[in-house]
Design a protein around this motif. Structure first.
Motif, short mmCIF file in Angstrom:
data_model
loop_
_atom_site.label_atom_id
_atom_site.label_comp_id
_atom_site.label_asym_id
_atom_site.label_seq_id
_atom_site.Cartn_x
_atom_site.Cartn_y
_atom_site.Cartn_z
N SER A 1 0.80 -1.08 0.07
CA SER A 1 -0.05 0.09 -0.12
C SER A 1 0.92 1.09 -0.09
O SER A 1 0.65 2.23 -0.72
N ASP A 2 1.90 1.28 0.79
CA ASP A 2 2.90 2.17 0.73
C ASP A 2 3.35 2.46 -0.66
O ASP A 2 3.65 3.54 -1.13
N ILE A 3 3.75 1.56 -1.10
CA ILE A 3 4.45 1.50 -2.48
C ILE A 3 3.34 2.08 -3.73
O ILE A 3 3.85 2.96 -4.57
N VAL A 4 2.32 1.70 -3.40
CA VAL A 4 1.12 2.06 -4.55
C VAL A 4 0.98 3.52 -4.26
O VAL A 4 0.45 4.35 -5.08
N GLY A 5 0.50 3.84 -2.98
CA GLY A 5 0.16 5.29 -2.59
C GLY A 5 -1.12 5.18 -1.75
O GLY A 5 -1.97 4.59 -2.21
N LEU A 6 -1.08 5.61 -0.54
CA LEU A 6 -2.34 5.58 0.27
C LEU A 6 -3.22 6.31 -0.21
O LEU A 6 -4.45 6.11 -0.08
N ASP A 7 -2.96 7.54 -1.10
CA ASP A 7 -4.18 8.25 -1.76
C ASP A 7 -4.70 7.51 -2.94
O ASP A 7 -5.93 7.43 -3.05
N VAL A 8 -3.87 6.70 -3.66
CA VAL A 8 -4.43 5.87 -4.67
C VAL A 8 -5.34 4.92 -4.01
O VAL A 8 -6.30 4.44 -4.71
N ARG A 9 -4.89 4.14 -2.99
CA ARG A 9 -5.35 3.12 -2.23
C ARG A 9 -6.98 3.74 -2.00
O ARG A 9 -7.98 2.96 -2.04
N LEU A 10 -6.81 5.01 -1.22
CA LEU A 10 -8.30 5.75 -0.98
C LEU A 10 -9.06 5.76 -1.97
O LEU A 10 -10.33 5.56 -2.06
N ASP A 11 -8.57 6.29 -3.01
CA ASP A 11 -9.50 6.64 -4.38
C ASP A 11 -9.84 5.21 -4.60
O ASP A 11 -11.51 5.32 -5.20
N VAL A 12 -9.24 4.40 -4.91
CA VAL A 12 -9.92 3.11 -5.49
C VAL A 12 -10.79 2.36 -4.48
O VAL A 12 -11.91 1.74 -4.93
N ALA A 13 -10.62 2.26 -3.04
CA ALA A 13 -11.53 1.98 -2.27
C ALA A 13 -12.71 2.70 -2.41
O ALA A 13 -13.90 2.11 -2.22
N ARG A 14 -12.72 3.90 -2.51
CA ARG A 14 -14.12 4.91 -2.71
C ARG A 14 -14.77 4.32 -3.95
O ARG A 14 -16.14 4.18 -3.73
N ALA A 15 -14.14 4.19 -5.14
CA ALA A 15 -14.73 3.60 -6.14
C ALA A 15 -15.39 2.51 -6.10
O ALA A 15 -16.63 2.04 -6.41
N LEU A 16 -14.73 1.49 -5.50
CA LEU A 16 -15.19 0.14 -5.34
C LEU A 16 -16.39 0.07 -4.26
O LEU A 16 -17.19 -0.89 -4.43
N GLU A 17 -16.33 0.96 -3.27
CA GLU A 17 -17.41 0.86 -2.29
C GLU A 17 -18.77 1.20 -3.04
O GLU A 17 -19.59 0.83 -2.69
N ARG A 18 -18.54 2.32 -3.98
CA ARG A 18 -19.81 2.79 -4.74
C ARG A 18 -20.31 1.54 -5.51
O ARG A 18 -21.52 1.30 -5.89
#
Length: 280
Positions: A229-246
């Protein structure tokens, strides 16, 4: 020799350009920022030198690889009728639509997005001929991980899927083909593990180091979910989480710890601090 253009000189774009040049391709990278372009070429040179030190490349081979990559500042400078153009800009729908419209105007044989979560059918609205458009989702670090996830859009021609498979093989990758469903296959699997690891850390189950050790030692993952997650970027993780939650419901809801770390600017490797410290 295949002619490849990569749009975006960030972490993923650098990796895609490197493996294409390593395969013998003539590679153009679109990167508007001079500072970022210089950093990109330094990273390519460091990676090539690392391959030399490991006996994977000769010194002359490394020099030739670097010489096959050139940078341009604008998509309008990309040669016409490339074998493939791969868009690898940040996961911002409006930005990707703009970039893909410009890329399609260069009339490539195949046009691909390296998106990890955005709908290929929605992105295809920016492309004049959606039959040549699909997703080619690479994994970080691109030079090490052997998978490319090919995402078939509703209008994607079978010939385009075959061409993407061939390009993946040419780059030394294995491929799998998935439908255009939010999160595809790999992003859903990866994210659900990462979110659960964050919840475990949040509730005090174990330290970040030990949670990751569980994944690497018990399940032979090459890197633990928190370090990844650190390597990917936690901001990217958050954006993807929000999209998949929707798209898929509350099982993809971002843990409060992730929300808080992003709001505080602790984004992982890119900021120097995430679940782990990353010296510059």
């Amino acid at each position: 020799m295949k002619r490849v253009t990569v749009i975006g000189g960030g972490t993923m774009g650098i990796g895609i350009a490197y493996v294409a040049a390593q395969a013998g391709g003539e590679v153009t990278v679109v990167e508007p920022g001079n500072e970022r372009a210089e950093a990109m070429m330094r990273t390519v040179a460091d990676a090539a030198q690392g391959a030399v030190s490991r006996g994977k490349l000769s010194a002359s081979g490394a020099s030739e690889l670097i010489g096959r990559i050139r940078r341009v500042a604008s998509t309008s400078d990309v040669p016409l009728r490339e074998d493939v153009i791969i868009e690898s800009v940040p996961e911002d729908k409006a930005l990707k639509l703009k970039v893909l419209t410009a890329a399609a105007a260069r009339s490539p044989r195949l046009l691909a997005s390296n998106t990890s979560a955005l709908s290929i059918d929605r992105l295809a609205t920016a492309v004049a001929d959606p039959t040549i458009f699909l997703g080619m989702h690479f994994f970080n670090p691109v030079w090490s991980l052997k998978l490319v996830e090919i995402v078939r859009g509703g209008a994607t021609a079978e010939a385009a899927v075959d061409e993407a498979r061939e390009i993946g093989r040419w780059m030394g990758k294995e491929t799998l083909v998935v439908l255009d469903i939010p999160g595809f296959a790999t992003s859903r699997l990866d994210l659900i593990a990462s979110l659960e690891a964050i919840r475990m850390l949040e509730s005090g189950v174990a330290s970040a180091e030990d949670i990751d050790r569980a994944a690497t030692l018990a399940y032979r993952h090459p890197v633990g979910p928190l370090r990844l997650s650190d390597i990917v970027g936690l901001d990217v993780r958050l954006d993807v989480a929000r999209a998949l939650e929707r798209a898929h419901g509350s099982r993809y809801a971002a843990p409060p710890l992730l929300e808080r770390m992003v709001s505080e600017g602790r984004l992982g490797q890119k900021s120097g601090q995430g679940f782990f410290s990353w010296p510059s």
